[in-house]
Design an enzyme around this catalytic site. Structure first.
Site, PDB file in Angstrom:
ATOM      1  N   CYS A 162      -0.533   4.308   2.255  1.00 45.35           N
ATOM      2  CA  CYS A 162      -0.653   4.264   3.717  1.00 45.35           C
ATOM      3  C   CYS A 162      -0.235   2.880   4.229  1.00 45.35           C
ATOM      4  CB  CYS A 162      -2.059   4.678   4.195  1.00 45.35           C
ATOM      5  SG  CYS A 162      -3.452   3.866   3.394  1.00 45.35           S
ATOM      6  N   SER A 163      -1.154   2.043   4.674  1.00 43.51           N
ATOM      7  CA  SER A 163      -0.760   0.752   5.239  1.00 43.51           C
ATOM      8  C   SER A 163      -1.864  -0.279   5.071  1.00 43.51           C
ATOM      9  CB  SER A 163      -0.431   0.902   6.726  1.00 43.51           C
ATOM     10  OG  SER A 163      -1.590   1.300   7.442  1.00 43.51           O
ATOM     11  N   CYS A 164      -2.655  -0.159   3.997  1.00 44.00           N
ATOM     12  CA  CYS A 164      -3.727  -1.104   3.768  1.00 44.00           C
ATOM     13  C   CYS A 164      -3.174  -2.520   3.721  1.00 44.00           C
ATOM     14  CB  CYS A 164      -4.442  -0.803   2.447  1.00 44.00           C
ATOM     15  SG  CYS A 164      -5.153   0.852   2.396  1.00 44.00           S
ATOM     16  N   CYS A 198       0.881  -1.159   0.000  1.00 42.78           N
ATOM     17  CA  CYS A 198       0.000   0.000   0.000  1.00 42.78           C
ATOM     18  C   CYS A 198       0.918   1.207   0.000  1.00 42.78           C
ATOM     19  CB  CYS A 198      -0.917   0.002   1.218  1.00 42.78           C
ATOM     20  SG  CYS A 198      -1.944   1.491   1.322  1.00 42.78           S
TER      21      CYS A 198
END
Lengths: 218, 198
Positions: free
Chosen positions: B104-106, B101
């Site tokens: 962000c941090s999906c 991702c």
């Protein structure tokens, strides 16, 4: 590119080693995450607003603060924006950057205009269509990475309508929904200096208002 | 810069102060916070490994998993309902997927638990889309050039997991034995499953 959001790092970092240690979470990080998820469960804010509030920290804070610290600052900012807390109630040293209501409305209006109304009969693109990602530079939250803007790809899947993250991020409903597509790119079309084989690919989910048709050479 | 922040600049104290203040004001209860922490810390990569092991053994389950990840997970007792969409990607001898991702941090947290710190680092997110083979090599995975590398950037509401190739020498193994070979990194795409002990 200075117009990039600080979180939009795709394509950067060449030559920097990835720290592969996995230290796990400190208690305070679990607590901060627990508070954040509990507030989302209560409906105080949405994921999209949380991401936007992290992006609003700006490049310097984004790089300096760690992962949970950024999210903590974002939660604090949203608590103030939602008037659940007054700014004075935030703990000393808070890194929060709340966005004024007028500014939120302005950006959301611009985003709504860009999104447009999707055709109720269905998506504008279908699997196999040759497309190009628009090279737009809107002022607010977007989910189209900078490294894909202007790049040619092909629609590989049609995912259906989703709420528009660009307006959800400012407290709006996300309607009208936008059709979402899986777009496939040849890595050699994305990076002029790509060193891997020609068959290497990249896929990303892109919203309809970011795509335009293109004449495919092949 | 790793994804995690040392306590050096008072973040821990601020987090605790905020939590206490929110509870004191009645905006949250301690119980909600505790339940939220529990929900976050309960999932772990073993859940994903369970899905992979079944897919290795049963071609019909593999088809179901690739077609509707949430339903297939539920069929094995794994609750994926928090994800809007859960898309499982199948590695083949000629195609290798790796997930990121960049924005962000999906990450498929209900299936794999919390992502490792490197997954949320600017270095991984920045480099893996641009030089995936170099990044994989840093993780110890050298892929031949006739294997296609497909980087999947989680930019919207779909979350992804990889079904890695089943290692050789695993014929006749049970679900539990196979699941023990499936590492978290192999389900992200930066590693291969373990091979059975010689």
């Amino acid at each position: 590119m200075s117009s990039r959001l600080p979180s939009d790092v795709g394509g950067t970092g060449l030559g920097r080693r990835i720290d592969r240690r996995d230290p796990g979470h400190a208690d305070w990080e679990l607590l901060a995450a627990g508070v954040r998820m509990a507030l989302i469960a209560r409906g105080l804010f949405r994921w999209d607003e949380g991401r936007r509030a992290v992006e609003a920290l700006g490049h310097e804070r984004y790089r300096r603060l760690g992962y949970e610290a950024r999210k903590l600052a974002a939660v604090e900012a949203l608590l103030v924006e939602k008037e659940a807390l007054a700014r004075a109630e935030l703990p000393p040293g808070s890194q929060a950057v709340p966005l004024a209501a007028a500014e939120r409305r302005r950006i959301a209006s611009a985003a709504r205009r860009r999104g447009g109304s999707p055709d109720p009969a269905g998506p504008s693109f279908g699997a196999g269509d040759a497309v190009r990602v628009r090279d737009d530079r809107p002022p607010g939250h977007v989910r189209t990475p900078a490294y894909l803007r202007g790049k040619p790809g092909r629609v590989a899947g049609v995912h259906g309508p989703f709420g528009n993250p660009e307006t959800l991020a400012y407290g709006e409903s996300g309607r009208p929904a936008q059709w979402l597509y899986m777009v496939e790119f040849r890595q050699a079309d994305v990076w002029s200096d790509y060193g891997g084989p020609a068959a290497d690919l990249l896929r990303a989910d892109i919203y309809e208002h970011w795509l335009e048709p293109r004449e495919a050479a092949t | 810069m790793s994804g995690h922040d040392p306590d050096g600049d008072g973040q821990a104290g601020r987090a605790r102060a905020l939590a206490a203040h929110l509870v004191g004001k009645g905006l949250l209860t301690q119980r909600e916070i505790d339940a939220s922490i529990e929900r976050q810390t309960a999932p772990h990569p073993g859940l994903g490994a369970r899905l992979v092991a079944r897919a290795w053994i049963d071609p019909a389950y593999r088809r179901d998993l690739l077609h509707d990840g949430k339903q297939a997970a539920a069929d094995l007792g794994v609750d994926a309902s928090q994800m809007t969409r859960f898309d499982v990607l199948e590695n083949t001898p000629s195609r290798h997927h790796v997930i990121v991702c960049t924005l962000c941090s999906c990450y498929p947290r209900p299936i794999l638990g919390e992502p490792p710190a490197w997954y949320t680092s600017a270095e991984y997110r920045g480099r893996v889309v641009r030089e995936p083979r170099a990044v994989l090599a840093e993780f110890g995975l050298a892929l031949p050039r006739d294997v296609e590398v497909v980087v999947v950037d989680s930019t919207a509401d779909r979350r992804f997991m990889v079904v890695p190739l089943r290692p050789r020498g695993t014929e006749g193994m049970t679900d539990a034995q196979l699941a023990a070979l499936v590492t978290r990194d192999s389900m992200i795409g930066v590693g291969l499953p373990l091979t059975p002990a010689a």
